[in-house]
Design a protein around this motif. Sequence first.
Motif, PDB file in Angstrom:
ATOM      1  N   ILE A  17       1.115  -1.517   0.016  1.00 15.57           N
ATOM      2  CA  ILE A  17      -0.420   0.022   0.129  1.00 15.57           C
ATOM      3  C   ILE A  17       0.959   2.009   0.034  1.00 15.57           C
ATOM      4  N   CYS A  19      -0.434   5.261  -0.234  1.00 12.86           N
ATOM      5  CA  CYS A  19      -1.494   5.129   0.482  1.00 12.86           C
ATOM      6  C   CYS A  19      -2.947   4.994   1.578  1.00 12.86           C
ATOM      7  N   ILE A  20      -3.252   5.387   2.789  1.00 13.05           N
ATOM      8  CA  ILE A  20      -4.426   4.705   3.001  1.00 13.05           C
ATOM      9  C   ILE A  20      -5.526   5.997   3.181  1.00 13.05           C
ATOM     10  N   ASP A  21      -6.821   6.373   3.106  1.00 12.40           N
ATOM     11  CA  ASP A  21      -7.627   8.074   3.097  1.00 12.40           C
ATOM     12  C   ASP A  21      -8.886   7.646   3.143  1.00 12.40           C
ATOM     13  N   GLU A  33     -10.194   3.889   1.758  1.00 15.17           N
ATOM     14  CA  GLU A  33      -9.987   2.978   0.894  1.00 15.17           C
ATOM     15  C   GLU A  33      -7.551   3.215   0.488  1.00 15.17           C
ATOM     16  N   ALA A  34      -7.377   2.022   0.094  1.00 19.23           N
ATOM     17  CA  ALA A  34      -6.110   1.452   0.164  1.00 19.23           C
ATOM     18  C   ALA A  34      -5.247   1.748  -1.480  1.00 19.23           C
ATOM     19  N   TYR A  35      -4.556   2.815  -1.813  1.00 16.64           N
ATOM     20  CA  TYR A  35      -3.786   3.203  -3.650  1.00 16.64           C
ATOM     21  C   TYR A  35      -2.885   2.297  -3.059  1.00 16.64           C
ATOM     22  N   TYR A  36      -2.635   1.499  -4.246  1.00 14.11           N
ATOM     23  CA  TYR A  36      -1.507   0.156  -4.099  1.00 14.11           C
ATOM     24  C   TYR A  36      -0.410   0.480  -4.739  1.00 14.11           C
ATOM     25  N   ASP A  40      -4.551   7.210  -8.650  1.00 15.35           N
ATOM     26  CA  ASP A  40      -5.486   7.814  -8.159  1.00 15.35           C
ATOM     27  C   ASP A  40      -6.791   6.520  -8.599  1.00 15.35           C
ATOM     28  N   ASP A  42      -5.988   3.052  -9.053  1.00 16.34           N
ATOM     29  CA  ASP A  42      -5.128   2.046  -8.265  1.00 16.34           C
ATOM     30  C   ASP A  42      -5.285   1.991  -6.639  1.00 16.34           C
ATOM     31  N   TYR A  43      -6.941   1.315  -6.546  1.00 18.90           N
ATOM     32  CA  TYR A  43      -6.835   1.539  -5.072  1.00 18.90           C
ATOM     33  C   TYR A  43      -8.198   0.522  -4.587  1.00 18.90           C
ATOM     34  N   TRP A  45     -11.321  -0.920  -1.794  1.00 19.94           N
ATOM     35  CA  TRP A  45     -12.358  -0.099  -0.904  1.00 19.94           C
ATOM     36  C   TRP A  45     -12.092  -0.850   0.473  1.00 19.94           C
TER      37      TRP A  45
END
Length: 90
Positions: A17, A19-21, A33-36, A40, A42-43, A45
């Motif tokens: 991961i 980022c998690i936002d 949401e976790a972005y890998y 934008d 590529d995340y 839920w």
Amino acid sequence: MIIINQNKNVMINFNNIVCIDIEKNSFDKYVIEAYYNSKDEDYVWLGEYSTIEKAREILEEIIEEYEEEGISGIGDCIVSNNRIFRMPRE
């Protein structure tokens, strides 16, 4: 650490991961949401909550679980303390 999403149908390796936002969706719910990837789209839920406070509380729980994860030694062995975080319902 592994994160299981709220619907229990996706497993995410925390090491992948970026980022998690928390985002507010069109239904006035707050989703985590976790972005890998840095893009934008590529995340994954992770969960949905009725208030920003609840979503922040869950995000803090993820942080605490990550901080507790680690590697410890037992005798001559090194043991990884792999943890699993399951996204809670409301």
